[in-house]
Scaffold this motif. Sequence first.
Motif, PDB file in Angstrom:
ATOM      1  N   HIS A 111       0.833  -1.197   0.000  1.00  0.00           N
ATOM      2  CA  HIS A 111       0.000   0.000   0.000  1.00  0.00           C
ATOM      3  C   HIS A 111       0.872   1.252   0.000  1.00  0.00           C
ATOM      4  N   ARG A 112       0.257   2.364  -0.353  1.00  0.00           N
ATOM      5  CA  ARG A 112       0.916   3.665  -0.207  1.00  0.00           C
ATOM      6  C   ARG A 112      -0.141   4.704   0.127  1.00  0.00           C
ATOM      7  N   MET A 113       0.276   5.724   0.822  1.00  0.00           N
ATOM      8  CA  MET A 113      -0.634   6.791   1.254  1.00  0.00           C
ATOM      9  C   MET A 113      -0.439   8.025   0.378  1.00  0.00           C
ATOM     10  N   VAL A 114      -1.556   8.589  -0.097  1.00  0.00           N
ATOM     11  CA  VAL A 114      -1.522   9.799  -0.911  1.00  0.00           C
ATOM     12  C   VAL A 114      -2.697  10.690  -0.503  1.00  0.00           C
ATOM     13  N   ASP A 115      -2.393  11.826   0.095  1.00  0.00           N
ATOM     14  CA  ASP A 115      -3.411  12.837   0.413  1.00  0.00           C
ATOM     15  C   ASP A 115      -4.610  12.253   1.175  1.00  0.00           C
ATOM     16  N   GLY A 116      -4.333  11.476   2.198  1.00  0.00           N
ATOM     17  CA  GLY A 116      -5.405  10.937   3.031  1.00  0.00           C
ATOM     18  C   GLY A 116      -6.109   9.722   2.466  1.00  0.00           C
ATOM     19  N   ASN A 117      -5.620   9.218   1.320  1.00  0.00           N
ATOM     20  CA  ASN A 117      -6.179   8.013   0.724  1.00  0.00           C
ATOM     21  C   ASN A 117      -5.141   6.900   0.751  1.00  0.00           C
ATOM     22  N   MET A 118      -5.575   5.694   1.098  1.00  0.00           N
ATOM     23  CA  MET A 118      -4.700   4.538   1.039  1.00  0.00           C
ATOM     24  C   MET A 118      -4.905   3.854  -0.306  1.00  0.00           C
ATOM     25  N   HIS A 119      -3.821   3.742  -1.083  1.00  0.00           N
ATOM     26  CA  HIS A 119      -3.852   3.085  -2.377  1.00  0.00           C
ATOM     27  C   HIS A 119      -3.323   1.668  -2.237  1.00  0.00           C
ATOM     28  N   GLY A 120      -3.869   0.760  -3.047  1.00  0.00           N
ATOM     29  CA  GLY A 120      -3.356  -0.601  -3.045  1.00  0.00           C
ATOM     30  C   GLY A 120      -4.437  -1.600  -3.399  1.00  0.00           C
ATOM     31  N   CYS A 121      -4.017  -2.749  -3.883  1.00  0.00           N
ATOM     32  CA  CYS A 121      -4.954  -3.791  -4.288  1.00  0.00           C
ATOM     33  C   CYS A 121      -5.736  -4.300  -3.077  1.00  0.00           C
ATOM     34  N   GLY A 122      -7.043  -4.198  -3.147  1.00  0.00           N
ATOM     35  CA  GLY A 122      -7.889  -4.656  -2.050  1.00  0.00           C
ATOM     36  C   GLY A 122      -8.244  -3.591  -1.040  1.00  0.00           C
ATOM     37  N   VAL A 139     -10.186  -1.062  -1.211  1.00  0.00           N
ATOM     38  CA  VAL A 139     -11.621  -0.805  -1.169  1.00  0.00           C
ATOM     39  C   VAL A 139     -12.432  -2.096  -1.271  1.00  0.00           C
ATOM     40  N   ASP A 140     -11.897  -3.090  -1.959  1.00  0.00           N
ATOM     41  CA  ASP A 140     -12.665  -4.328  -2.198  1.00  0.00           C
ATOM     42  C   ASP A 140     -11.860  -5.540  -1.763  1.00  0.00           C
ATOM     43  N   MET A 141     -11.957  -5.966  -0.481  1.00  0.00           N
ATOM     44  CA  MET A 141     -12.641  -5.259   0.558  1.00  0.00           C
ATOM     45  C   MET A 141     -11.874  -5.363   1.867  1.00  0.00           C
ATOM     46  N   LYS A 142     -10.548  -5.186   1.760  1.00  0.00           N
ATOM     47  CA  LYS A 142      -9.721  -5.378   2.945  1.00  0.00           C
ATOM     48  C   LYS A 142      -9.939  -4.301   3.994  1.00  0.00           C
ATOM     49  N   SER A 143     -10.380  -3.114   3.590  1.00  0.00           N
ATOM     50  CA  SER A 143     -10.689  -2.094   4.598  1.00  0.00           C
ATOM     51  C   SER A 143     -11.924  -2.491   5.395  1.00  0.00           C
ATOM     52  N   GLY A 144     -12.959  -2.990   4.711  1.00  0.00           N
ATOM     53  CA  GLY A 144     -14.151  -3.455   5.420  1.00  0.00           C
ATOM     54  C   GLY A 144     -13.841  -4.636   6.313  1.00  0.00           C
ATOM     55  N   LEU A 145     -13.046  -5.580   5.804  1.00  0.00           N
ATOM     56  CA  LEU A 145     -12.673  -6.749   6.606  1.00  0.00           C
ATOM     57  C   LEU A 145     -11.838  -6.323   7.810  1.00  0.00           C
ATOM     58  N   ALA A 146     -10.953  -5.346   7.626  1.00  0.00           N
ATOM     59  CA  ALA A 146     -10.134  -4.865   8.741  1.00  0.00           C
ATOM     60  C   ALA A 146     -11.008  -4.288   9.851  1.00  0.00           C
TER      61      ALA A 146
END
Length: 364
Positions: free
Chosen positions: A85-96, A98-105
């Motif tokens: 992952h990488r962080m850009v302007d308050g957004n976390m970029h990376g595979c999964g 949004v679909d759906m590792k943030s929800g699972l976390a």
Amino acid sequence: MNPIDLTSDPVSLTAALVDVPSPSHHEKQLADAVETALRTIPGIPDSQVIRRGDTVAAATRRGLGQRVILAGHLDTVPIAGNVPHRMVDGNMHGCGTVDMKSGLAVYLHLFATLAGDPDLAFDLTVIAYACEEVESRFNGLGHLAVSDPEWLQGDLALLGEPSNGIIEAGCQGTLRVKITAHGARAHSARSWLGDNAAHKLAAVVARVAAYEARSVDIDGCVYREGLNVVRLESFVANNTIPDEAYAMVNFRFAPDRSPEEAYGHVVTYLALGEGFTLTLEDSAPGALPGLTQPAAAALIGTVGEVRGKLGWTDVARFSPLGVPAVNFGPGDPAFAHRKDEQVPVAQISQVAAHLRKFLTTRPA
């Protein structure tokens, strides 16, 4: 890899999950880490954690009267140079992300931190399952529904699908039918000796294009149906009249129809005559929102905004069990499966805060 700490804040936990590659059919490393972490939660004995393939589930059994299921998939689409992952302007970029590792976390974090909390208002089941992004026959949640159906029983189920931090209730059903037109092959220089199957499809395509989609309001959620041609194919050679042509038609139907009713509706509407064959390729039921159920109503009271899910998700696997289910997770689904997949970290925290409030508020 380093052990995963489920009690770390949901943003950090999202990053940890994203940094473990887990494309479909390759979830073992992440499933191992999640299983190990779940088995170290105080008060959760080994008997309350199960592993089926690369699907892991855990449950509290505190006798709290109602149960909420928190489910999310471990797998992602193939990685496209977007891990770690990488962080850009308050957004976390990376595979999964949004679909759906943030929800699972969010779900894993809340299960780990609330399992022994005296303020917990519902018993919890958390399910981290494999193979959601591929054919349904591989789906880990579907397999669990067959092998251990009691693990899908509860008063409310939440899926961590990206929903921009609001509740998307239920889901549409979907089916695909293959319409084959039959003709007679001939040289295109003597076309009158043949019967062009591709031309026969013109009336079918026009009929589908003229379909007037129904909108249905269920529990205040509007589901808009749609009948569409999604594939056309016919070819023999550039100088040959085709003797066969087909159209693939997709029907997205409101959850007040069963798959059988939806198929019957398509057959009746198309009214195909001689010279055509219609084949049902696949179908999946929708899920009623069930928002009048007490647990669902309480969640809406906490989050506030709710709408119907215009698509099919695994919430439909709970509907046959009589369990109301909603989609609730951070992130814009429009970023799913993209190389620039990303999620606002503030939304991860917001979803976690809303859900914590709901899970620690005693039902009225």
